[in-house]
Design a protein around this motif. Structure first.
Motif, PDB file in Angstrom:
ATOM      1  N   THR A 118       0.805  -1.230   0.000  1.00 33.00           N
ATOM      2  CA  THR A 118       0.000   0.000   0.000  1.00 33.00           C
ATOM      3  C   THR A 118       0.834   1.275   0.000  1.00 33.00           C
ATOM      4  N   PRO A 175       2.853   4.519  -1.448  1.00 34.07           N
ATOM      5  CA  PRO A 175       2.642   5.316  -2.662  1.00 34.07           C
ATOM      6  C   PRO A 175       3.348   4.671  -3.855  1.00 34.07           C
ATOM      7  N   ARG A 176       2.777   4.805  -5.032  1.00 34.60           N
ATOM      8  CA  ARG A 176       3.218   4.030  -6.195  1.00 34.60           C
ATOM      9  C   ARG A 176       4.713   4.166  -6.482  1.00 34.60           C
ATOM     10  N   PRO A 235      -1.689   1.502  -3.968  1.00 36.51           N
ATOM     11  CA  PRO A 235      -1.327   2.737  -3.251  1.00 36.51           C
ATOM     12  C   PRO A 235      -2.557   3.414  -2.657  1.00 36.51           C
ATOM     13  N   ASP A 288      -1.250   9.375  -2.573  1.00 37.59           N
ATOM     14  CA  ASP A 288      -0.407   9.883  -3.645  1.00 37.59           C
ATOM     15  C   ASP A 288       0.437  11.018  -3.073  1.00 37.59           C
ATOM     16  N   ARG A 316      -0.030  15.285   0.277  1.00 40.15           N
ATOM     17  CA  ARG A 316      -0.605  13.937   0.187  1.00 40.15           C
ATOM     18  C   ARG A 316      -2.045  14.038  -0.279  1.00 40.15           C
ATOM     19  N   SER A 317      -2.473  13.060  -1.062  1.00 40.71           N
ATOM     20  CA  SER A 317      -3.883  12.986  -1.417  1.00 40.71           C
ATOM     21  C   SER A 317      -4.293  11.518  -1.482  1.00 40.71           C
ATOM     22  N   GLN A 318      -5.554  11.268  -1.241  1.00 37.95           N
ATOM     23  CA  GLN A 318      -6.058   9.897  -1.268  1.00 37.95           C
ATOM     24  C   GLN A 318      -6.219   9.426  -2.703  1.00 37.95           C
ATOM     25  N   VAL A 319      -5.925   8.134  -2.901  1.00 41.22           N
ATOM     26  CA  VAL A 319      -6.032   7.533  -4.235  1.00 41.22           C
ATOM     27  C   VAL A 319      -7.299   6.686  -4.290  1.00 41.22           C
ATOM     28  N   GLN A 320      -8.098   6.892  -5.317  1.00 42.00           N
ATOM     29  CA  GLN A 320      -9.318   6.087  -5.489  1.00 42.00           C
ATOM     30  C   GLN A 320      -8.944   4.732  -6.071  1.00 42.00           C
ATOM     31  N   GLN A 321      -9.342   3.671  -5.387  1.00 43.43           N
ATOM     32  CA  GLN A 321      -8.992   2.312  -5.800  1.00 43.43           C
ATOM     33  C   GLN A 321     -10.221   1.413  -5.730  1.00 43.43           C
TER      34      GLN A 321
END
Length: 253
Positions: free
Chosen positions: A14, A16-17, A38, A41, A166-171
Motif C-alpha cells: 500500500t 505510494p506508487r 497505493p 499519492d 498527500r492525497s487519497q487515491v481512489q482504488q
C-alpha cells in the motif's frame, strides 16, 4: 529446487506508487505476488515560491528536521534548487529518512537509536537543551504536532515547512479482496483504507494478517478490529523479514 518462502502468496503493498517498487521486488524474489494498491499519492507542493521563501530562512536556523523519506526527497530538492550550501544541524525520526539524507550528501544526521518516531527523536541528548534555537520541520501537509509542540515547550522557535502534499487515491475495493496478506506503512493510509470499506469488506479483510512497521499503525489496526496484526521492524527490510518469518511458521504448522 526448494520452494521459495512466499511462494504464491498475494501480498498487498500500500505504499505510494513511486515508493512501492523495492518492497514489491523483494516480495517477488521470495516467490510472492505483490498487489500494488497505493492508498496515498505524494506530489510536490503547488506553491513553490512560498516554499523557497521559507527555505531562505534556513541559514538563520539551528536545526532542520525531516520527518519522513518524502520530506527528505522534496525538502532536499527544494534546498538544492535554492542554491543554498550552508545548512544547520539536521535530524530525522527514522532510519529510512537517515539513509535518504546520507544519500543526499548529508554526512551527520541526528537520529534515534531505539524508537524511530517523534517520541524517539525527542529523547535524544542533542535535543534536550534547545532554548533559543530556531527549528525548521520539513513535512507534508498536516501531520502530528507532537514534535513541534514539544520543541516549543523546550524554548525553541518552530517553523513548519510543507514541502510535499498527500492525497487519497481512489482504488477498486475488489482488488483488495484478492489479497491474502496486507502491508500498511502509515496510520493515515490505514485510516483511509478503513473508510473505503463497507461492513462486509471490513469483515472479510479483518481476517487477513496485517503487517505494520510501527507501533502506532499496529495499535490503530487492533482498534479497528484486525485479528492478526504483526508489528515489524522498520522499513521495507523489517516488513520483509516479518513476512518471511510468518510464512516459515505457517509452513511448519
Amino acid at each position: 529446487m526448494s520452494k521459495l518462502p512466499l511462494a504464491g502468496l498475494k501480498i498487498l503493498v500500500t505504499r505510494p506508487r513511486d515508493q512501492a517498487a523495492p518492497l514489491a521486488q523483494a516480495i517477488e524474489q521470495a516467490g510472492g505476488i505483490p498487489l500494488l494498491f497505493p492508498l496515498l499519492d505524494i506530489a510536490p507542493v503547488q506553491n513553490e515560491e512560498a516554499l523557497q521563501e521559507q527555505i531562505s530562512h534556513l541559514p538563520e536556523s539551528d536545526l532542520a528536521v525531516f520527518v519522513s523519506p518524502n520530506a527528505v526527497r522534496y525538502g532536499m530538492a527544494a534546498i538544492r534548487a535554492s542554491g543554498m550550501s550552508c545548512v544547520p544541524k539536521i535530524a530525522t525520526v527514522g532510519l529510512g529518512s537517515a539513509k535518504a539524507l546520507h544519500e543526499a550528501g548529508v554526512a551527520e544526521v541526528i537520529v534515534p537509536t531505539e524508537r524511530f518516531d517523534s517520541e524517539g527523536l525527542l529523547a535524544v541528548p542533542e535535543l534536550q537543551h534547545i532554548a533559543g534555537w530556531r527549528v525548521m520541520i520539513f513535512r507534508g501537509d498536516g501531520g502530528r504536532e507532537l514534535l513541534g509542540d514539544t520543541l516549543k515547550s523546550r524554548g525553541a522557535t518552530v517553523e513548519y515547512v510543507t514541502c510535499y502534499r498527500r492525497s487519497q487515491v481512489q482504488q477498486p475495493v475488489s482488488e483488495l479482496l484478492r489479497a491474502q496478506v496486507i502491508t500498511v506503512t502509515s496510520s493515515e493510509a490505514l485510516a483511509y483504507l478503513w473508510q473505503m470499506l463497507d461492513r462486509q469488506a471490513r469483515t472479510a479483510l479483518c481476517k487477513m494478517p496485517l503487517f505494520a512497521p510501527h507501533q502506532r499503525i499496529a495499535e490503530l489496526a487492533q482498534r479497528q478490529g484486525w485479528a492478526q496484526v504483526h508489528l515489524t521492524g522498520a522499513g521495507d527490510e523489517g516488513l520483509l523479514s516479518a513476512l518471511l518469518a510468518w510464512a516459515e511458521r505457517r509452513a511448519i504448522s
